[in-house]
Scaffold this motif. Structure first.
Motif, PDB file in Angstrom:
ATOM      1  N   ILE A  43      -8.502  49.373  -6.445  1.00 41.92           N
ATOM      2  CA  ILE A  43      -9.168  50.482  -5.589  1.00 41.92           C
ATOM      3  C   ILE A  43     -10.617  49.037  -4.988  1.00 41.92           C
ATOM      4  CG2 ILE A  43     -10.306  52.205  -6.920  1.00 41.92           C
ATOM      5  CD1 ILE A  43      -9.511  53.892  -4.223  1.00 41.92           C
ATOM      6  N   GLY A  44     -10.312  49.334  -3.874  1.00 44.10           N
ATOM      7  CA  GLY A  44     -11.658  48.126  -3.250  1.00 44.10           C
ATOM      8  C   GLY A  44     -12.867  49.054  -1.890  1.00 44.10           C
ATOM      9  N   GLU A  45     -13.520  48.381  -1.259  1.00 44.48           N
ATOM     10  CA  GLU A  45     -13.892  48.847   0.023  1.00 44.48           C
ATOM     11  C   GLU A  45     -13.514  49.607   0.773  1.00 44.48           C
ATOM     12  OE1 GLU A  45     -18.322  46.926  -0.051  1.00 44.48           O
ATOM     13  OE2 GLU A  45     -18.250  47.287   2.225  1.00 44.48           O
ATOM     14  N   GLY A  46     -12.553  48.901   1.705  1.00 42.60           N
ATOM     15  CA  GLY A  46     -12.201  49.218   2.600  1.00 42.60           C
ATOM     16  C   GLY A  46     -11.237  47.733   3.986  1.00 42.60           C
ATOM     17  N   PRO A  47     -11.002  47.569   4.960  1.00 43.30           N
ATOM     18  CA  PRO A  47     -10.366  46.317   5.060  1.00 43.30           C
ATOM     19  C   PRO A  47     -11.341  45.979   6.158  1.00 43.30           C
ATOM     20  CG  PRO A  47      -9.225  48.732   5.993  1.00 43.30           C
ATOM     21  CD  PRO A  47     -10.137  48.934   4.949  1.00 43.30           C
ATOM     22  N   GLY A  48     -10.534  44.106   6.158  1.00 42.08           N
ATOM     23  CA  GLY A  48     -11.686  43.932   6.781  1.00 42.08           C
ATOM     24  C   GLY A  48     -10.457  43.555   8.152  1.00 42.08           C
ATOM     25  N   PHE A  49     -11.078  42.525   7.820  1.00 43.73           N
ATOM     26  CA  PHE A  49     -10.453  41.323   9.331  1.00 43.73           C
ATOM     27  C   PHE A  49      -8.422  41.158   9.088  1.00 43.73           C
ATOM     28  CE2 PHE A  49      -8.380  38.339  12.374  1.00 43.73           C
ATOM     29  CZ  PHE A  49      -8.970  38.673  13.678  1.00 43.73           C
ATOM     30  N   ASN A  50      -8.411  41.138   8.471  1.00 46.67           N
ATOM     31  CA  ASN A  50      -7.308  40.350   8.594  1.00 46.67           C
ATOM     32  C   ASN A  50      -6.234  41.810   8.083  1.00 46.67           C
ATOM     33  OD1 ASN A  50      -6.758  36.777   8.311  1.00 46.67           O
ATOM     34  ND2 ASN A  50      -8.825  37.774   6.990  1.00 46.67           N
ATOM     35  N   GLU A  51      -7.131  42.332   7.401  1.00 44.76           N
ATOM     36  CA  GLU A  51      -6.016  43.949   6.490  1.00 44.76           C
ATOM     37  C   GLU A  51      -6.100  44.911   7.347  1.00 44.76           C
ATOM     38  OE1 GLU A  51      -9.225  42.599   4.997  1.00 44.76           O
ATOM     39  OE2 GLU A  51      -8.056  41.619   3.726  1.00 44.76           O
ATOM     40  N   ASP A  52      -7.066  44.271   9.001  1.00 43.99           N
ATOM     41  CA  ASP A  52      -7.063  45.979   9.675  1.00 43.99           C
ATOM     42  C   ASP A  52      -5.961  45.281  10.581  1.00 43.99           C
ATOM     43  OD1 ASP A  52      -8.004  47.759  11.675  1.00 43.99           O
ATOM     44  OD2 ASP A  52      -8.241  46.124  12.620  1.00 43.99           O
ATOM     45  N   ARG A  56      -2.587  45.779   5.919  1.00 48.38           N
ATOM     46  CA  ARG A  56      -2.560  45.529   3.679  1.00 48.38           C
ATOM     47  C   ARG A  56      -3.629  45.572   3.918  1.00 48.38           C
ATOM     48  NH1 ARG A  56       1.393  40.512   3.620  1.00 48.38           N
ATOM     49  NH2 ARG A  56       1.197  41.612   1.034  1.00 48.38           N
ATOM     50  N   PRO A  57      -3.478  45.564   2.379  1.00 47.00           N
ATOM     51  CA  PRO A  57      -4.927  45.367   2.133  1.00 47.00           C
ATOM     52  C   PRO A  57      -5.587  44.290   1.152  1.00 47.00           C
ATOM     53  CG  PRO A  57      -3.524  46.724   0.592  1.00 47.00           C
ATOM     54  CD  PRO A  57      -2.556  46.834   2.011  1.00 47.00           C
ATOM     55  N   PHE A  58      -6.300  43.728   0.973  1.00 46.00           N
ATOM     56  CA  PHE A  58      -6.460  42.561  -0.053  1.00 46.00           C
ATOM     57  C   PHE A  58      -5.472  41.066   0.899  1.00 46.00           C
ATOM     58  CE2 PHE A  58      -8.767  45.165  -1.981  1.00 46.00           C
ATOM     59  CZ  PHE A  58      -9.842  44.642  -2.781  1.00 46.00           C
ATOM     60  N   VAL A  59      -5.226  41.036   1.795  1.00 39.23           N
ATOM     61  CA  VAL A  59      -4.716  39.437   2.485  1.00 39.23           C
ATOM     62  C   VAL A  59      -5.561  38.468   2.233  1.00 39.23           C
ATOM     63  CG1 VAL A  59      -2.565  41.297   2.899  1.00 39.23           C
ATOM     64  CG2 VAL A  59      -4.243  40.778   4.688  1.00 39.23           C
ATOM     65  N   ALA A  61      -9.198  36.089   1.979  1.00 38.50           N
ATOM     66  CA  ALA A  61      -9.646  34.746   1.084  1.00 38.50           C
ATOM     67  C   ALA A  61     -10.185  36.295   0.049  1.00 38.50           C
ATOM     68  CB  ALA A  61     -11.195  34.924   1.769  1.00 38.50           C
ATOM     69  N   ALA A  62     -10.706  37.517  -0.227  1.00 35.76           N
ATOM     70  CA  ALA A  62     -10.664  38.157  -1.061  1.00 35.76           C
ATOM     71  C   ALA A  62      -9.475  38.435  -1.792  1.00 35.76           C
ATOM     72  CB  ALA A  62     -11.714  39.544  -1.168  1.00 35.76           C
ATOM     73  N   GLY A  63      -8.527  38.870  -1.004  1.00 34.61           N
ATOM     74  CA  GLY A  63      -7.377  38.937  -1.216  1.00 34.61           C
ATOM     75  C   GLY A  63      -6.957  38.156  -2.630  1.00 34.61           C
ATOM     76  N   THR A  83      -5.617  49.808  -3.195  1.00 40.58           N
ATOM     77  CA  THR A  83      -6.328  50.422  -1.893  1.00 40.58           C
ATOM     78  C   THR A  83      -7.379  50.337  -1.366  1.00 40.58           C
ATOM     79  OG1 THR A  83      -5.848  52.565  -0.883  1.00 40.58           O
ATOM     80  CG2 THR A  83      -6.555  52.313  -3.534  1.00 40.58           C
ATOM     81  N   ASN A  84      -7.926  51.319  -1.213  1.00 43.14           N
ATOM     82  CA  ASN A  84      -9.762  51.245  -1.288  1.00 43.14           C
ATOM     83  C   ASN A  84     -10.121  52.472  -0.902  1.00 43.14           C
ATOM     84  OD1 ASN A  84     -10.464  48.151  -0.106  1.00 43.14           O
ATOM     85  ND2 ASN A  84      -8.338  48.780   1.235  1.00 43.14           N
ATOM     86  N   VAL A  85     -11.144  52.771  -0.517  1.00 42.60           N
ATOM     87  CA  VAL A  85     -12.085  53.711  -0.743  1.00 42.60           C
ATOM     88  C   VAL A  85     -12.093  54.143   0.966  1.00 42.60           C
ATOM     89  CG1 VAL A  85     -13.211  54.021  -2.682  1.00 42.60           C
ATOM     90  CG2 VAL A  85     -14.035  52.762  -0.793  1.00 42.60           C
ATOM     91  N   PHE A 157     -16.759  43.386 -10.195  1.00 43.26           N
ATOM     92  CA  PHE A 157     -17.214  42.823  -8.986  1.00 43.26           C
ATOM     93  C   PHE A 157     -16.388  43.351  -8.075  1.00 43.26           C
ATOM     94  CE2 PHE A 157     -19.600  40.346 -11.847  1.00 43.26           C
ATOM     95  CZ  PHE A 157     -21.219  41.017 -11.781  1.00 43.26           C
ATOM     96  N   HIS A 158     -16.555  43.162  -6.712  1.00 46.31           N
ATOM     97  CA  HIS A 158     -15.747  42.766  -5.384  1.00 46.31           C
ATOM     98  C   HIS A 158     -15.390  41.574  -5.587  1.00 46.31           C
ATOM     99  CE1 HIS A 158     -13.765  43.028  -1.680  1.00 46.31           C
ATOM    100  NE2 HIS A 158     -13.977  44.082  -1.701  1.00 46.31           N
ATOM    101  N   PRO A 159     -13.975  41.234  -4.774  1.00 49.73           N
ATOM    102  CA  PRO A 159     -14.082  39.903  -5.222  1.00 49.73           C
ATOM    103  C   PRO A 159     -15.066  39.249  -4.690  1.00 49.73           C
ATOM    104  CG  PRO A 159     -12.295  40.695  -4.390  1.00 49.73           C
ATOM    105  CD  PRO A 159     -13.061  41.418  -4.847  1.00 49.73           C
TER     106      PRO A 159
HETATM  107  N1  URA Z   1     -11.896  43.644   0.816  1.00 52.74           N
HETATM  108  C1  URA Z   1     -11.693  44.885   0.380  1.00 52.74           C
HETATM  109  O1  URA Z   1     -12.619  45.784  -0.508  1.00 52.74           O
HETATM  110  N2  URA Z   1     -10.710  45.797   0.556  1.00 52.74           N
HETATM  111  C2  URA Z   1      -9.700  44.781   1.431  1.00 52.74           C
HETATM  112  O2  URA Z   1      -8.842  44.904   1.207  1.00 52.74           O
HETATM  113  C3  URA Z   1     -10.289  44.000   2.077  1.00 52.74           C
HETATM  114  C4  URA Z   1     -11.142  42.834   1.484  1.00 52.74           C
END
Ligand code: URA
Length: 221
Positions: A43-52, A56-59, A61-63, A83-85, A157-159
């Motif tokens: 479980i990560g933080e929240g969608p970024g540009f690509n995820e939005d 899909r989550p973490f798609v 660079a962090a993904g 998923t994300n919070v 840590f968050h990627p």
């Molecule tokens: N960072 C997050 O925390 N979640 C994502 O889905 C993508 C980047």
């Protein structure tokens, strides 16, 4: 008798969700994805540009770093759940706000109820605060575990933070923390379930990552 809900039911609700202001600016809700029988929930933080854009989550660079880490420990992305919070993108990738975290927490609770994972891996400050409580610092607890409602949680840590830092030491810690996952899971498969009496973190504490944490430590295992 009503039938139990599925991850697809939850995903539909997330995609149509208007529980917080983030629905006004998102392109797509990002419910999370993975196996319906996953033993491990990331479980990560929240969608970024690509995820939005992709829903899909973490798609981004962090993904890619997350995928690489999963690969290193012999896990496939489709065997875990990610998923994300918060499940709608905060504009400009700002930190999620207290009320947004609280509004989205119902989906975390519902996904946990369906999946019943053996292990929760928190990625970054906000998901760490959700499961470890409001008083901890990620630099102190990464790689350590706590119990939340009978489920073992490990903080990482968050990627994106690892990528941003460009620090070999942080990267090394991140890899070492990830390496703990397979043996921890093996141990959890064989040990009796923990009682569900551990500290639960309420929505009022979900904002903890933003607050300056004090020195108090959670009960780490
Ligand atoms: N960072 C997050 O925390 N979640 C994502 O889905 C993508 C980047």
């Amino acid at each position: 008798m009503t039938s139990p809900e599925s991850l697809d039911d939850i995903a539909r609700d997330v995609q149509a969700c208007t529980r917080c202001r983030l629905h006004q600016t998102r392109t797509r809700g990002v419910p999370g994805e993975g196996s319906g029988t996953a033993e491990v929930l990331f479980i990560g933080e929240g969608p970024g540009f690509n995820e939005d854009q992709q829903g899909r989550p973490f798609v981004g660079a962090a993904g890619q770093l997350l995928n690489q880490m999963l690969d290193r420990i012999g896990f496939r992305r489709e065997d875990v759940f990610i998923t994300n919070v918060v499940r709608s993108r905060p504009p400009g990738n700002r930190d999620p706000m207290t009320d947004e975290l609280a509004a989205c927490d119902v989906y975390t609770v519902r996904q946990l109820a369906v999946l019943k994972p053996k292990l929760i891996v928190t990625l970054g400050r906000f998901s760490m605060a959700r499961f470890f409580g409001p008083t901890v610092r990620i630099t102190q607890v990464h790689g350590q575990t706590t119990l939340w409602n009978g489920i073992t949680c490990i903080a990482m840590f968050h990627p994106a933070a690892v990528l941003r830092s460009n620090s070999p030491a942080m990267r090394q810690s991140y890899e070492a923390d990830f390496q703990r996952i397979p043996s921890l899971l093996e141990q959890l498969r064989t040990q009796p379930p923990a009682p569900k009496t551990e500290r639960a973190v309420g929505p009022d504490q979900l904002d903890a990552a933003r607050a300056e944490p004090g020195p108090k430590q959670p009960r780490l295992l």
